[in-house]
Motif scaffolding. Structure first.
Motif, PDB file in Angstrom:
ATOM      1  N   ALA A   1       0.834  -1.214   0.000  1.00  0.00           N
ATOM      2  CA  ALA A   1       0.000   0.000   0.000  1.00  0.00           C
ATOM      3  C   ALA A   1       0.862   1.255   0.000  1.00  0.00           C
ATOM      4  N   ALA A   2       1.967   1.230   0.756  1.00  0.00           N
ATOM      5  CA  ALA A   2       2.853   2.396   0.809  1.00  0.00           C
ATOM      6  C   ALA A   2       3.489   2.657  -0.542  1.00  0.00           C
ATOM      7  N   ILE A   3       3.942   1.586  -1.206  1.00  0.00           N
ATOM      8  CA  ILE A   3       4.597   1.762  -2.506  1.00  0.00           C
ATOM      9  C   ILE A   3       3.596   2.221  -3.556  1.00  0.00           C
TER      10      ILE A   3
ATOM     11  N   TYR B   1       8.617  10.429   0.314  1.00  0.00           N
ATOM     12  CA  TYR B   1       9.504  10.115   1.433  1.00  0.00           C
ATOM     13  C   TYR B   1       8.716  10.024   2.738  1.00  0.00           C
ATOM     14  N   ALA B   2       7.778  10.955   2.948  1.00  0.00           N
ATOM     15  CA  ALA B   2       6.986  10.967   4.185  1.00  0.00           C
ATOM     16  C   ALA B   2       6.183   9.671   4.324  1.00  0.00           C
ATOM     17  N   ILE B   3       5.600   9.175   3.232  1.00  0.00           N
ATOM     18  CA  ILE B   3       4.830   7.934   3.277  1.00  0.00           C
ATOM     19  C   ILE B   3       5.729   6.755   3.621  1.00  0.00           C
ATOM     20  N   TYR B   4       6.882   6.669   2.971  1.00  0.00           N
ATOM     21  CA  TYR B   4       7.796   5.559   3.241  1.00  0.00           C
ATOM     22  C   TYR B   4       8.333   5.622   4.670  1.00  0.00           C
ATOM     23  N   GLU B   5       8.595   6.833   5.154  1.00  0.00           N
ATOM     24  CA  GLU B   5       9.117   6.983   6.511  1.00  0.00           C
ATOM     25  C   GLU B   5       8.079   6.519   7.544  1.00  0.00           C
ATOM     26  N   VAL B   6       6.840   6.956   7.391  1.00  0.00           N
ATOM     27  CA  VAL B   6       5.781   6.555   8.314  1.00  0.00           C
ATOM     28  C   VAL B   6       5.603   5.033   8.282  1.00  0.00           C
ATOM     29  N   THR B   7       5.667   4.451   7.105  1.00  0.00           N
ATOM     30  CA  THR B   7       5.486   3.010   6.974  1.00  0.00           C
ATOM     31  C   THR B   7       6.598   2.247   7.691  1.00  0.00           C
ATOM     32  N   ALA B   8       7.847   2.648   7.458  1.00  0.00           N
ATOM     33  CA  ALA B   8       8.978   1.970   8.100  1.00  0.00           C
ATOM     34  C   ALA B   8       8.878   2.073   9.620  1.00  0.00           C
ATOM     35  N   LYS B   9       8.520   3.243  10.118  1.00  0.00           N
ATOM     36  CA  LYS B   9       8.405   3.420  11.572  1.00  0.00           C
ATOM     37  C   LYS B   9       7.239   2.618  12.136  1.00  0.00           C
TER      38      LYS B   9
ATOM     39  N   ARG C   1      16.754  -4.516  11.342  1.00  0.00           N
ATOM     40  CA  ARG C   1      18.009  -3.791  11.125  1.00  0.00           C
ATOM     41  C   ARG C   1      17.985  -3.055   9.796  1.00  0.00           C
ATOM     42  N   ARG C   2      17.433  -3.712   8.757  1.00  0.00           N
ATOM     43  CA  ARG C   2      17.405  -3.072   7.429  1.00  0.00           C
ATOM     44  C   ARG C   2      16.531  -1.827   7.443  1.00  0.00           C
ATOM     45  N   LEU C   3      15.377  -1.900   8.100  1.00  0.00           N
ATOM     46  CA  LEU C   3      14.520  -0.720   8.178  1.00  0.00           C
ATOM     47  C   LEU C   3      15.170   0.385   9.005  1.00  0.00           C
ATOM     48  N   THR C   4      15.813   0.012  10.097  1.00  0.00           N
ATOM     49  CA  THR C   4      16.484   1.002  10.951  1.00  0.00           C
ATOM     50  C   THR C   4      17.612   1.678  10.186  1.00  0.00           C
ATOM     51  N   GLU C   5      18.406   0.886   9.448  1.00  0.00           N
ATOM     52  CA  GLU C   5      19.488   1.457   8.643  1.00  0.00           C
ATOM     53  C   GLU C   5      18.933   2.377   7.557  1.00  0.00           C
ATOM     54  N   GLY C   6      17.834   1.948   6.919  1.00  0.00           N
ATOM     55  CA  GLY C   6      17.234   2.773   5.873  1.00  0.00           C
ATOM     56  C   GLY C   6      16.753   4.114   6.407  1.00  0.00           C
ATOM     57  N   LEU C   7      16.128   4.099   7.571  1.00  0.00           N
ATOM     58  CA  LEU C   7      15.657   5.346   8.185  1.00  0.00           C
ATOM     59  C   LEU C   7      16.833   6.258   8.533  1.00  0.00           C
ATOM     60  N   ALA C   8      17.894   5.684   9.083  1.00  0.00           N
ATOM     61  CA  ALA C   8      19.056   6.486   9.476  1.00  0.00           C
ATOM     62  C   ALA C   8      19.736   7.100   8.261  1.00  0.00           C
ATOM     63  N   THR C   9      19.900   6.311   7.207  1.00  0.00           N
ATOM     64  CA  THR C   9      20.531   6.824   5.982  1.00  0.00           C
ATOM     65  C   THR C   9      19.683   7.919   5.359  1.00  0.00           C
ATOM     66  N   ALA C  10      18.373   7.684   5.284  1.00  0.00           N
ATOM     67  CA  ALA C  10      17.476   8.679   4.680  1.00  0.00           C
ATOM     68  C   ALA C  10      17.483   9.983   5.462  1.00  0.00           C
TER      69      ALA C  10
ATOM     70  N   TRP D   1      14.361   7.011  -2.050  1.00  0.00           N
ATOM     71  CA  TRP D   1      14.933   5.805  -2.642  1.00  0.00           C
ATOM     72  C   TRP D   1      15.567   4.914  -1.578  1.00  0.00           C
ATOM     73  N   ASP D   2      16.250   5.520  -0.594  1.00  0.00           N
ATOM     74  CA  ASP D   2      16.843   4.721   0.483  1.00  0.00           C
ATOM     75  C   ASP D   2      15.777   3.866   1.173  1.00  0.00           C
ATOM     76  N   LEU D   3      14.651   4.499   1.495  1.00  0.00           N
ATOM     77  CA  LEU D   3      13.598   3.773   2.193  1.00  0.00           C
ATOM     78  C   LEU D   3      12.871   2.795   1.274  1.00  0.00           C
ATOM     79  N   ARG D   4      12.731   3.157   0.011  1.00  0.00           N
ATOM     80  CA  ARG D   4      12.097   2.230  -0.954  1.00  0.00           C
ATOM     81  C   ARG D   4      12.928   0.946  -1.072  1.00  0.00           C
ATOM     82  N   HIS D   5      14.245   1.090  -1.139  1.00  0.00           N
ATOM     83  CA  HIS D   5      15.103  -0.099  -1.224  1.00  0.00           C
ATOM     84  C   HIS D   5      14.952  -0.953   0.032  1.00  0.00           C
ATOM     85  N   ALA D   6      14.889  -0.293   1.204  1.00  0.00           N
ATOM     86  CA  ALA D   6      14.738  -1.035   2.455  1.00  0.00           C
ATOM     87  C   ALA D   6      13.406  -1.787   2.485  1.00  0.00           C
ATOM     88  N   LEU D   7      12.326  -1.112   2.079  1.00  0.00           N
ATOM     89  CA  LEU D   7      11.010  -1.750   2.064  1.00  0.00           C
ATOM     90  C   LEU D   7      10.973  -2.908   1.070  1.00  0.00           C
TER      91      LEU D   7
END
Length: 373
Positions: free
Chosen positions: A294-296, A312-320, A336-345, A356-362
């Motif tokens: 749904a997020a993508i 970016y806001a949608i992907y960030e909310v989804t990861a969190k 770990r992958r989601l946490t790394e994606g959030l930190a990099t983004a 894109w960072d968060l899309r790759h993580a998702l």
């Protein structure tokens, strides 16, 4: 055309400004009785819809003395906090947004009439009085919040008999009548009748109580979630725990596989959104995959049209939201992958790169979950 009037009193706080004005003696007396004076002297900022003395005088006889009785402090506090919102919301903003959320949790609805801006039936007779810690809008009537709880509102509506019977059988009526605020996605009686024959009767049997509780708590989300806020999210986490996908579609709001057919019905302890289907809790992996998908689906078109910050806001909310599940639905590696994606983004200055960072993580989390199926 509405004229926005303004007065300046930046040296005085909300309470001092009201006292100096001279038209709010009853309001200041009520604030003191409700123990809210120090709150409105605080840093805030706050927006106060302030009834005049004449507005209080127009209440039915004995109403004010009853409210000022110490034993009714809770009711008085609820009424007064319904007149206050967090932040500085000038009249133009109130009009543009169609209202604001009060400190009582209920929404103060605003409409424009031939006479000007109206909030909950009260006319704004003067607006945008600036103070050191907020804004005052003068209104000509006392606004009354909804006093019925979720169960009573649903019962009075007359179309949620099955839902209430199910809540009773599952031992969940206390959720609908308690003080803590909840948002209920409420299937109508017609929605329950659309289930396979015998489903409701089976769920109401005492031996199936836990299954019924799981189903019903999938319809309940903590806090007051209004439709405009829900529409900006890709998922909610209900009491049951499985992510509930959110998707605007064809001008309507879809929650899981159901449509919201009436939104923002308020109660003293929450909000009801009427839906046209019964939500079935998905399997854990399916639930997480549904949220990611749904997020993508929402984020990708925004990205392709240059709205990278919104994507970016949608992907960030989804990861969190996925990280907040707090159970074993995600592996340690996926977390770990989601946490790394959030930190990099978060370190990116370019919202497109952050998206894109968060899309790759998702995508990676989705792929790993599909391998488990």
């Amino acid at each position: 055309m509405m004229m926005w009037l303004a007065a300046t009193a930046f040296g005085a706080d909300l309470v001092d400004t009201a006292v100096q004005d001279g038209r709010f003696q009853t309001l200041t007396q009520a604030l003191e009785a409700a123990d809210l004076v120090e709150t409105l002297r605080g840093p805030g900022p706050f927006t106060v819809f302030a009834p005049t003395d004449d507005a209080f005088a127009a209440l039915p006889p004995d109403t004010l003395p009853t409210l000022l009785d110490p034993k009714n402090r809770g009711l008085l506090n609820q009424i007064l906090t319904f007149h206050v919102a967090s932040g500085r919301a000038n009249a133009e903003r109130v009009q543009r947004q169609g209202g604001v959320i009060s400190l009582a949790g209920q929404r103060i609805d605003a409409q424009t009439s031939a006479q000007g801006l109206v909030v909950e039936g009260a006319q704004l007779v003067r607006t945008d009085i600036e103070t050191s810690n907020g804004i005052i809008h003068v209104i000509d009537a006392v606004m009354v919040p909804e006093s019925r709880n979720l169960a009573t509102v649903a019962r009075d509506a007359g179309s949620f008999g099955t839902l209430l019977a199910a809540a009773e059988a599952a031992g969940l009526i206390g959720v609908l009548t308690g003080d803590d605020p909840f948002t209920v996605f409420a299937p109508t009686d017609e929605a329950f009748r659309a289930l396979p024959e015998g489903t409701v009767d089976r769920l109401l049997q005492p031996e199936n109580r836990e299954e019924l509780r799981q189903l019903l708590t999938y319809h309940v989300v903590p806090g007051n979630q209004f439709a405009n806020r829900i529409a900006r999210q890709s998922a909610l986490v209900p009491v049951q725990g499985s992510p509930l996908p959110i998707k605007p579609q064809d001008g309507t709001l879809r929650v899981g596989q159901a449509r919201v057919i009436q939104a923002d019905i308020e109660a003293a302890n929450g909000v009801i959104h009427v839906i046209d289907g019964v939500l079935m809790p998905p399997q854990d992996v399916d639930a997480v995959l549904g949220v990611i998908d749904a997020a993508i689906q929402r984020g990708a078109p925004l990205f392709n049209h240059g709205q990278t910050q919104a994507c970016y806001a949608i992907y960030e909310v989804t990861a969190k939201a996925l990280l907040a599940l707090g159970d074993d639905r995600l592996s340690d590696r996926a977390r770990r992958r989601l946490t790394e994606g959030l930190a990099t983004a978060a370190r990116r200055h370019n919202p497109g790169r952050a998206a894109w960072d968060l899309r790759h993580a998702l995508d990676e989390v989705s792929a790993s979950l599909q391998l488990q199926m």
